[in-house]
Design a protein around this motif. Structure first.
Motif, PDB file in Angstrom:
ATOM      1  N   THR A 173       0.843  -1.204   0.000  1.00 41.01           N
ATOM      2  CA  THR A 173       0.000   0.000   0.000  1.00 41.01           C
ATOM      3  C   THR A 173       0.874   1.247   0.000  1.00 41.01           C
ATOM      4  O   THR A 173       0.641   2.184  -0.768  1.00 41.01           O
ATOM      5  N   SER A 174       1.889   1.249   0.860  1.00 43.03           N
ATOM      6  CA  SER A 174       2.798   2.393   0.944  1.00 43.03           C
ATOM      7  C   SER A 174       3.514   2.625  -0.379  1.00 43.03           C
ATOM      8  O   SER A 174       3.754   3.770  -0.773  1.00 43.03           O
ATOM      9  N   ALA A 175       3.858   1.540  -1.080  1.00 41.43           N
ATOM     10  CA  ALA A 175       4.557   1.664  -2.367  1.00 41.43           C
ATOM     11  C   ALA A 175       3.676   2.361  -3.407  1.00 41.43           C
ATOM     12  O   ALA A 175       4.141   3.253  -4.130  1.00 41.43           O
ATOM     13  N   ILE A 176       2.417   1.962  -3.482  1.00 43.17           N
ATOM     14  CA  ILE A 176       1.503   2.569  -4.459  1.00 43.17           C
ATOM     15  C   ILE A 176       1.242   4.034  -4.122  1.00 43.17           C
ATOM     16  O   ILE A 176       1.256   4.906  -5.005  1.00 43.17           O
ATOM     17  N   ILE A 177       1.012   4.324  -2.835  1.00 43.39           N
ATOM     18  CA  ILE A 177       0.787   5.709  -2.419  1.00 43.39           C
ATOM     19  C   ILE A 177       2.046   6.547  -2.648  1.00 43.39           C
ATOM     20  O   ILE A 177       1.974   7.722  -3.023  1.00 43.39           O
ATOM     21  N   THR A 178       3.197   5.931  -2.462  1.00 47.28           N
ATOM     22  CA  THR A 178       4.463   6.612  -2.730  1.00 47.28           C
ATOM     23  C   THR A 178       4.565   7.012  -4.192  1.00 47.28           C
ATOM     24  O   THR A 178       4.985   8.135  -4.530  1.00 47.28           O
ATOM     25  N   ILE A 179       4.177   6.121  -5.082  1.00 44.65           N
ATOM     26  CA  ILE A 179       4.209   6.412  -6.524  1.00 44.65           C
ATOM     27  C   ILE A 179       3.236   7.542  -6.857  1.00 44.65           C
ATOM     28  O   ILE A 179       3.562   8.458  -7.628  1.00 44.65           O
ATOM     29  N   LEU A 180       2.046   7.517  -6.270  1.00 40.59           N
ATOM     30  CA  LEU A 180       1.086   8.614  -6.480  1.00 40.59           C
ATOM     31  C   LEU A 180       1.660   9.934  -5.967  1.00 40.59           C
ATOM     32  O   LEU A 180       1.479  10.992  -6.580  1.00 40.59           O
ATOM     33  N   GLY A 181       2.354   9.860  -4.837  1.00 41.21           N
ATOM     34  CA  GLY A 181       2.986  11.058  -4.287  1.00 41.21           C
ATOM     35  C   GLY A 181       4.059  11.604  -5.217  1.00 41.21           C
ATOM     36  O   GLY A 181       4.196  12.817  -5.376  1.00 41.21           O
ATOM     37  N   ILE A 182       4.807  10.706  -5.846  1.00 38.42           N
ATOM     38  CA  ILE A 182       5.829  11.125  -6.808  1.00 38.42           C
ATOM     39  C   ILE A 182       5.194  11.851  -7.986  1.00 38.42           C
ATOM     40  O   ILE A 182       5.638  12.923  -8.398  1.00 38.42           O
ATOM     41  N   ILE A 183       4.129  11.265  -8.525  1.00 39.68           N
ATOM     42  CA  ILE A 183       3.451  11.862  -9.685  1.00 39.68           C
ATOM     43  C   ILE A 183       2.948  13.267  -9.355  1.00 39.68           C
ATOM     44  O   ILE A 183       3.182  14.219 -10.108  1.00 39.68           O
ATOM     45  N   LEU A 184       2.267  13.403  -8.219  1.00 42.80           N
ATOM     46  CA  LEU A 184       1.710  14.707  -7.847  1.00 42.80           C
ATOM     47  C   LEU A 184       2.804  15.710  -7.488  1.00 42.80           C
ATOM     48  O   LEU A 184       2.702  16.893  -7.817  1.00 42.80           O
ATOM     49  N   SER A 185       3.853  15.240  -6.816  1.00 45.00           N
ATOM     50  CA  SER A 185       4.943  16.145  -6.445  1.00 45.00           C
ATOM     51  C   SER A 185       5.670  16.674  -7.667  1.00 45.00           C
ATOM     52  O   SER A 185       6.081  17.836  -7.706  1.00 45.00           O
ATOM     53  N   MET A 186       5.813  15.825  -8.689  1.00 44.93           N
ATOM     54  CA  MET A 186       6.513  16.242  -9.901  1.00 44.93           C
ATOM     55  C   MET A 186       5.734  17.307 -10.684  1.00 44.93           C
ATOM     56  O   MET A 186       6.301  17.980 -11.542  1.00 44.93           O
ATOM     57  N   THR A 187       4.451  17.455 -10.385  1.00 44.51           N
ATOM     58  CA  THR A 187       3.670  18.492 -11.081  1.00 44.51           C
ATOM     59  C   THR A 187       4.140  19.894 -10.703  1.00 44.51           C
ATOM     60  O   THR A 187       3.764  20.873 -11.348  1.00 44.51           O
ATOM     61  N   MET A 188       4.978  19.993  -9.676  1.00 43.07           N
ATOM     62  CA  MET A 188       5.521  21.288  -9.286  1.00 43.07           C
ATOM     63  C   MET A 188       6.333  21.917 -10.419  1.00 43.07           C
ATOM     64  O   MET A 188       6.537  23.127 -10.456  1.00 43.07           O
TER      65      MET A 188
END
Length: 404
Positions: free
Chosen positions: A315-330
């Motif tokens: 679960t943490s791995a998938i949420i981590t990937i989502l966090g990467i995607i959203l963070s990169m939108t910066m």
């Protein structure tokens, strides 16, 4: 910078020292919560210029709260400014969530300056960090001081600016730990409280849905831990190269839907932030995914046989990937990445967990690696003067030290 380092070292030192007294539960718990005082005091006595958001909804809202005798009058006043712009947007009170308003109003009943509000905001953040660390320790025997280190090195500076969101994100992560224990009433209450501090906490529902799907899915478990790391790297590259096209399409779709048009700023393509400065926002995430990939070689059978542990890692791995995607939108916009920060807070639980997968001969090196990365992340936020949180200045502290 020296004030930050001294306060954090003192907090970590207290938490490490009391770890030798686990059998004395009252003493142990009391001093664990006492360990958050140095960093809370440091946050409270800082100048109002330390942290951009301080001048937007801390000093302004607190100043108005003092003027009102009843909470609902204060809440009505703030609601008037919801979705309102104007040239005085920066200097006037802001419409904030009810949980934060309650905290502001209560503090205004006892004190007449906003330094106390900043202290209690950080104290609230610290309390939930300790609660997460204690609960994680009880569930999976993780290290409490190490959990605190991950918070202080990667998220403490965030909390000096994004104060409401930091409280909300930490309560959201704490709620998730109740969800995986199937304590759904406790989870629901905590999730509501989290959203009452910052509306972005509702993305916590995505975390629990992800966990639920993994528990009930056989296909997802076919992914190896190395796959998650590879996917994370691909997401960084893909969003970096094609993000402007993606946001251009989203902007067009949102512009033709009336009730979504208000949120155009969230996907509007602007100059954004240089990618070299964005990478630090996803560094903890990539460290977790890389550690997860390497943990496949050095397995600790005692913990791997715990199904809840393994499911939580996935679960943490998938949420981590989502966090990467959203963070990169910066790189393209200055709004959506804040949702990524909410997801990134899961590293406070994920990194201590992944260390449990390594055997005794490897865990020392892995901890050292995380400590090095933590120092790099913390140092970068100070060096980059993130959201005016550096340099740290405090007339109160300087005056006290001068008189002393």
């Amino acid at each position: 910078m020296i004030y930050y380092i001294l306060a954090i070292l003192l907090s970590l030192g207290i938490s490490y020292f009391v770890s030798f007294f686990k059998k004395r539960k009252f003493f142990y718990t009391f001093f664990l919560f006492l360990s958050i005082l140095p960093t809370s005091i440091l946050a409270g006595v800082r100048d109002y210029s330390v942290g951009v958001d301080v001048g937007q909804y801390v000093t302004t809202n607190f100043g108005q709260a003092i003027l009102y005798g009843r909470f609902w009058d204060f809440q009505t006043y703030l609601n008037f400014f919801k979705h309102r712009g104007g040239i005085d947007w920066v200097t006037r009170a802001h419409s904030t969530e009810m949980g934060y308003n309650v905290l502001t109003f209560i503090v205004s009943r006892f004190y007449n300056n906003a330094h106390w509000l900043m202290f209690y905001i950080q104290l609230t953040i610290g309390i939930f960090v300790i609660l997460i660390a204690i609960k994680l320790n009880k569930m999976f025997d993780t290290s409490i001081p190490f959990t605190l280190f991950i918070y202080y090195s990667g998220f403490y500076i965030f909390g000096l600016n994004m104060m409401r969101q930091s409280i909300a994100a930490l309560i959201m992560i704490y709620a998730f730990l109740f969800f995986i224990q199937k304590r759904y009433i406790s989870y629901s209450i905590l999730q509501l409280i989290a959203a009452s501090f910052h509306v972005s906490a509702w993305i916590g529902i995505i975390i629990v849905l992800t966990h639920f799907i993994i528990v009930n899915s056989k296909k997802e478990k076919k992914l190896s831990y190395k796959d998650y790391s590879i996917i994370g790297m691909i997401c960084i590259v893909f969003v970096s190269l094609f993000g402007s096209v993606i946001f251009g399409i989203l902007s067009f779709i949102i512009s033709i839907i009336p009730f979504l048009s208000y949120h155009m700023s969230s996907v509007y393509v602007s100059d954004g932030t240089p990618i070299r400065r964005v990478i630090v926002f996803v560094l903890w995430a990539e460290v977790y995914l890389i550690y997860l990939a390497f943990s496949s070689k050095t397995k600790n059978r005692k913990i791997i046989d715990n199904n809840l542990f393994e499911v939580t890692l996935r679960t943490s791995a998938i949420i981590t990937i989502l966090g990467i995607i959203l963070s990169m939108t910066m790189v393209y916009t200055g709004t959506l990445y804040r949702l990524g920060i909410n997801f990134n807070y899961i590293q406070i639980t994920a990194l201590p967990l992944v260390l449990k997968r390594f055997n005794r001969t490897a865990i020392g090196k892995m901890k050292l690696g995380i400590i090095i990365f933590g120092i790099i992340i913390f140092g970068y936020f100070i060096y980059s003067k993130f959201a005016a949180t550096s340099p740290y200045t405090s007339q109160i502290l300087d005056g006290y030290l001068t008189n002393w």
